[in-house]
Design a protein around this motif. Sequence first.
Motif, PDB file in Angstrom:
ATOM      1  N   ASP A   1       0.830  -1.206   0.000  1.00  0.00           N
ATOM      2  CA  ASP A   1       0.000   0.000   0.000  1.00  0.00           C
ATOM      3  C   ASP A   1       0.863   1.254   0.000  1.00  0.00           C
ATOM      4  OD1 ASP A   1      -2.285  -1.589   0.142  1.00  0.00           O
ATOM      5  OD2 ASP A   1      -2.153  -1.685   2.309  1.00  0.00           O
ATOM      6  N   SER A   2       1.586   1.448  -1.074  1.00  0.00           N
ATOM      7  CA  SER A   2       2.589   2.493  -1.067  1.00  0.00           C
ATOM      8  C   SER A   2       2.412   3.544  -2.150  1.00  0.00           C
ATOM      9  CB  SER A   2       3.976   1.869  -1.197  1.00  0.00           C
ATOM     10  OG  SER A   2       4.064   1.130  -2.383  1.00  0.00           O
ATOM     11  N   MET A   3       3.137   4.636  -1.949  1.00  0.00           N
ATOM     12  CA  MET A   3       3.249   5.697  -2.933  1.00  0.00           C
ATOM     13  C   MET A   3       4.735   5.927  -3.119  1.00  0.00           C
ATOM     14  SD  MET A   3       3.985   9.179  -3.408  1.00  0.00           S
ATOM     15  CE  MET A   3       3.828   9.992  -1.840  1.00  0.00           C
ATOM     16  N   MET A   4       5.169   5.961  -4.361  1.00  0.00           N
ATOM     17  CA  MET A   4       6.569   6.212  -4.665  1.00  0.00           C
ATOM     18  C   MET A   4       6.656   7.324  -5.687  1.00  0.00           C
ATOM     19  SD  MET A   4       8.270   2.488  -5.062  1.00  0.00           S
ATOM     20  CE  MET A   4       7.329   1.106  -4.459  1.00  0.00           C
TER      21      MET A   4
ATOM     22  N   GLY B   1       1.347   1.472 -15.921  1.00  0.00           N
ATOM     23  CA  GLY B   1      -0.021   1.058 -15.622  1.00  0.00           C
ATOM     24  C   GLY B   1      -0.301  -0.410 -15.861  1.00  0.00           C
ATOM     25  N   LYS B   2       0.531  -1.079 -16.635  1.00  0.00           N
ATOM     26  CA  LYS B   2       0.376  -2.518 -16.909  1.00  0.00           C
ATOM     27  C   LYS B   2       0.818  -3.397 -15.740  1.00  0.00           C
ATOM     28  CE  LYS B   2       1.691  -2.103 -21.784  1.00  0.00           C
ATOM     29  NZ  LYS B   2       2.726  -2.539 -22.749  1.00  0.00           N
ATOM     30  N   ILE B   3       1.562  -2.833 -14.824  1.00  0.00           N
ATOM     31  CA  ILE B   3       2.153  -3.620 -13.746  1.00  0.00           C
ATOM     32  C   ILE B   3       1.085  -3.977 -12.713  1.00  0.00           C
ATOM     33  CG2 ILE B   3       3.835  -3.583 -11.847  1.00  0.00           C
ATOM     34  CD1 ILE B   3       5.456  -1.588 -13.582  1.00  0.00           C
ATOM     35  N   PRO B   4       0.988  -5.262 -12.367  1.00  0.00           N
ATOM     36  CA  PRO B   4       0.019  -5.673 -11.338  1.00  0.00           C
ATOM     37  C   PRO B   4       0.258  -4.930 -10.026  1.00  0.00           C
ATOM     38  CG  PRO B   4       0.925  -7.596 -12.448  1.00  0.00           C
ATOM     39  CD  PRO B   4       1.723  -6.401 -12.914  1.00  0.00           C
ATOM     40  N   GLY B   5      -0.815  -4.453  -9.423  1.00  0.00           N
ATOM     41  CA  GLY B   5      -0.719  -3.727  -8.161  1.00  0.00           C
ATOM     42  C   GLY B   5      -0.720  -2.223  -8.317  1.00  0.00           C
ATOM     43  N   VAL B   6      -0.398  -1.730  -9.508  1.00  0.00           N
ATOM     44  CA  VAL B   6      -0.387  -0.279  -9.729  1.00  0.00           C
ATOM     45  C   VAL B   6      -1.834   0.216  -9.806  1.00  0.00           C
ATOM     46  CG1 VAL B   6       0.177   1.568 -11.360  1.00  0.00           C
ATOM     47  CG2 VAL B   6       1.862  -0.214 -10.859  1.00  0.00           C
ATOM     48  N   GLN B   7      -2.133   1.221  -8.987  1.00  0.00           N
ATOM     49  CA  GLN B   7      -3.474   1.794  -8.959  1.00  0.00           C
ATOM     50  C   GLN B   7      -3.546   3.149  -9.647  1.00  0.00           C
ATOM     51  OE1 GLN B   7      -4.057   1.661  -4.729  1.00  0.00           O
ATOM     52  NE2 GLN B   7      -4.746  -0.461  -4.775  1.00  0.00           N
ATOM     53  N   SER B   8      -2.456   3.909  -9.598  1.00  0.00           N
ATOM     54  CA  SER B   8      -2.450   5.186 -10.305  1.00  0.00           C
ATOM     55  C   SER B   8      -1.030   5.584 -10.669  1.00  0.00           C
ATOM     56  CB  SER B   8      -3.131   6.290  -9.477  1.00  0.00           C
ATOM     57  OG  SER B   8      -2.251   6.953  -8.652  1.00  0.00           O
ATOM     58  N   VAL B   9      -0.941   6.291 -11.799  1.00  0.00           N
ATOM     59  CA  VAL B   9       0.339   6.806 -12.285  1.00  0.00           C
ATOM     60  C   VAL B   9       0.099   8.260 -12.677  1.00  0.00           C
ATOM     61  CG1 VAL B   9       2.203   6.575 -13.967  1.00  0.00           C
ATOM     62  CG2 VAL B   9       0.915   4.541 -13.259  1.00  0.00           C
ATOM     63  N   VAL B  10       0.768   9.180 -11.988  1.00  0.00           N
ATOM     64  CA  VAL B  10       0.625  10.600 -12.280  1.00  0.00           C
ATOM     65  C   VAL B  10       1.982  11.124 -12.737  1.00  0.00           C
ATOM     66  CG1 VAL B  10       0.066  12.873 -11.349  1.00  0.00           C
ATOM     67  CG2 VAL B  10      -1.218  10.857 -10.588  1.00  0.00           C
ATOM     68  N   VAL B  11       2.001  11.725 -13.929  1.00  0.00           N
ATOM     69  CA  VAL B  11       3.232  12.282 -14.481  1.00  0.00           C
ATOM     70  C   VAL B  11       3.122  13.801 -14.435  1.00  0.00           C
ATOM     71  CG1 VAL B  11       4.731  12.404 -16.495  1.00  0.00           C
ATOM     72  CG2 VAL B  11       3.484  10.277 -16.006  1.00  0.00           C
ATOM     73  N   ASP B  12       3.984  14.427 -13.640  1.00  0.00           N
ATOM     74  CA  ASP B  12       4.053  15.887 -13.558  1.00  0.00           C
ATOM     75  C   ASP B  12       5.148  16.334 -14.523  1.00  0.00           C
ATOM     76  OD1 ASP B  12       4.672  18.565 -12.923  1.00  0.00           O
ATOM     77  OD2 ASP B  12       4.045  18.284 -10.842  1.00  0.00           O
ATOM     78  N   ILE B  13       4.723  16.798 -15.690  1.00  0.00           N
ATOM     79  CA  ILE B  13       5.660  17.173 -16.747  1.00  0.00           C
ATOM     80  C   ILE B  13       6.559  18.330 -16.311  1.00  0.00           C
ATOM     81  CG2 ILE B  13       5.853  18.059 -19.103  1.00  0.00           C
ATOM     82  CD1 ILE B  13       3.178  16.540 -19.672  1.00  0.00           C
ATOM     83  N   ASP B  14       5.985  19.326 -15.656  1.00  0.00           N
ATOM     84  CA  ASP B  14       6.769  20.498 -15.255  1.00  0.00           C
ATOM     85  C   ASP B  14       7.821  20.157 -14.199  1.00  0.00           C
ATOM     86  OD1 ASP B  14       5.372  22.178 -17.003  1.00  0.00           O
ATOM     87  OD2 ASP B  14       3.810  22.556 -15.512  1.00  0.00           O
ATOM     88  N   ALA B  15       7.439  19.349 -13.215  1.00  0.00           N
ATOM     89  CA  ALA B  15       8.372  18.982 -12.138  1.00  0.00           C
ATOM     90  C   ALA B  15       9.265  17.805 -12.521  1.00  0.00           C
ATOM     91  CB  ALA B  15       7.596  18.642 -10.871  1.00  0.00           C
TER      92      ALA B  15
ATOM     93  N   GLU C   1       1.118   4.976  -7.248  1.00  0.00           N
ATOM     94  CA  GLU C   1       0.462   4.455  -6.053  1.00  0.00           C
ATOM     95  C   GLU C   1      -0.044   3.058  -6.346  1.00  0.00           C
ATOM     96  OE1 GLU C   1      -2.011   7.096  -3.632  1.00  0.00           O
ATOM     97  OE2 GLU C   1      -1.629   8.608  -5.186  1.00  0.00           O
ATOM     98  N   GLY C   2       0.003   2.203  -5.315  1.00  0.00           N
ATOM     99  CA  GLY C   2      -0.486   0.849  -5.489  1.00  0.00           C
ATOM    100  C   GLY C   2      -0.146  -0.039  -4.318  1.00  0.00           C
ATOM    101  N   GLU C   3      -0.255  -1.334  -4.548  1.00  0.00           N
ATOM    102  CA  GLU C   3      -0.007  -2.330  -3.514  1.00  0.00           C
ATOM    103  C   GLU C   3       1.122  -3.250  -3.948  1.00  0.00           C
ATOM    104  OE1 GLU C   3      -3.666  -4.369  -2.887  1.00  0.00           O
ATOM    105  OE2 GLU C   3      -4.689  -2.583  -2.168  1.00  0.00           O
ATOM    106  N   GLU C   4       1.996  -3.564  -2.993  1.00  0.00           N
ATOM    107  CA  GLU C   4       3.106  -4.485  -3.218  1.00  0.00           C
ATOM    108  C   GLU C   4       3.923  -4.131  -4.460  1.00  0.00           C
ATOM    109  OE1 GLU C   4       2.374  -8.629  -2.621  1.00  0.00           O
ATOM    110  OE2 GLU C   4       0.840  -8.249  -1.128  1.00  0.00           O
ATOM    111  N   LEU C   5       4.259  -2.855  -4.558  1.00  0.00           N
ATOM    112  CA  LEU C   5       5.035  -2.371  -5.696  1.00  0.00           C
ATOM    113  C   LEU C   5       6.506  -2.705  -5.528  1.00  0.00           C
ATOM    114  CD1 LEU C   5       3.419   1.162  -6.012  1.00  0.00           C
ATOM    115  CD2 LEU C   5       2.831  -0.903  -7.286  1.00  0.00           C
ATOM    116  N   GLN C   6       7.174  -2.965  -6.627  1.00  0.00           N
ATOM    117  CA  GLN C   6       8.605  -3.238  -6.624  1.00  0.00           C
ATOM    118  C   GLN C   6       9.309  -2.103  -7.360  1.00  0.00           C
ATOM    119  OE1 GLN C   6       9.113  -7.049  -8.445  1.00  0.00           O
ATOM    120  NE2 GLN C   6       8.207  -8.146  -6.734  1.00  0.00           N
ATOM    121  N   VAL C   7      10.222  -1.462  -6.664  1.00  0.00           N
ATOM    122  CA  VAL C   7      10.945  -0.324  -7.229  1.00  0.00           C
ATOM    123  C   VAL C   7      11.589  -0.691  -8.557  1.00  0.00           C
ATOM    124  CG1 VAL C   7      12.888   1.255  -6.875  1.00  0.00           C
ATOM    125  CG2 VAL C   7      11.356   0.722  -4.973  1.00  0.00           C
ATOM    126  N   GLU C   8      12.287  -1.821  -8.577  1.00  0.00           N
ATOM    127  CA  GLU C   8      13.006  -2.237  -9.780  1.00  0.00           C
ATOM    128  C   GLU C   8      12.065  -2.465 -10.962  1.00  0.00           C
ATOM    129  OE1 GLU C   8      13.326  -3.547  -6.751  1.00  0.00           O
ATOM    130  OE2 GLU C   8      15.420  -3.253  -6.180  1.00  0.00           O
TER     131      GLU C   8
END
Length: 74
Positions: free
Chosen positions: A6-9, A30-44, A50-57
Amino acid sequence: MRKMRDSMMQFSVPTVSCHHCQEAIQGEVGKIPGVQSVVVDIDAKIVTVEGEELQVETLIAAMDEAGYDAELIQ
């Protein structure tokens, strides 16, 4: 592999610059199992995932597949 429940990275993606970049990253990550949202801030130049049991790699590999280098910042 590092897993988080249940993390946000956030990732620094210095070469993201347009809506095509945004769509490419959202499509791959978004194809990765467990991913619930992907927000891309173009300016920053930050991608927030955000999602569950996400793997950084796995997330970094998906952004690489989309053509973008990413580094975990949070």
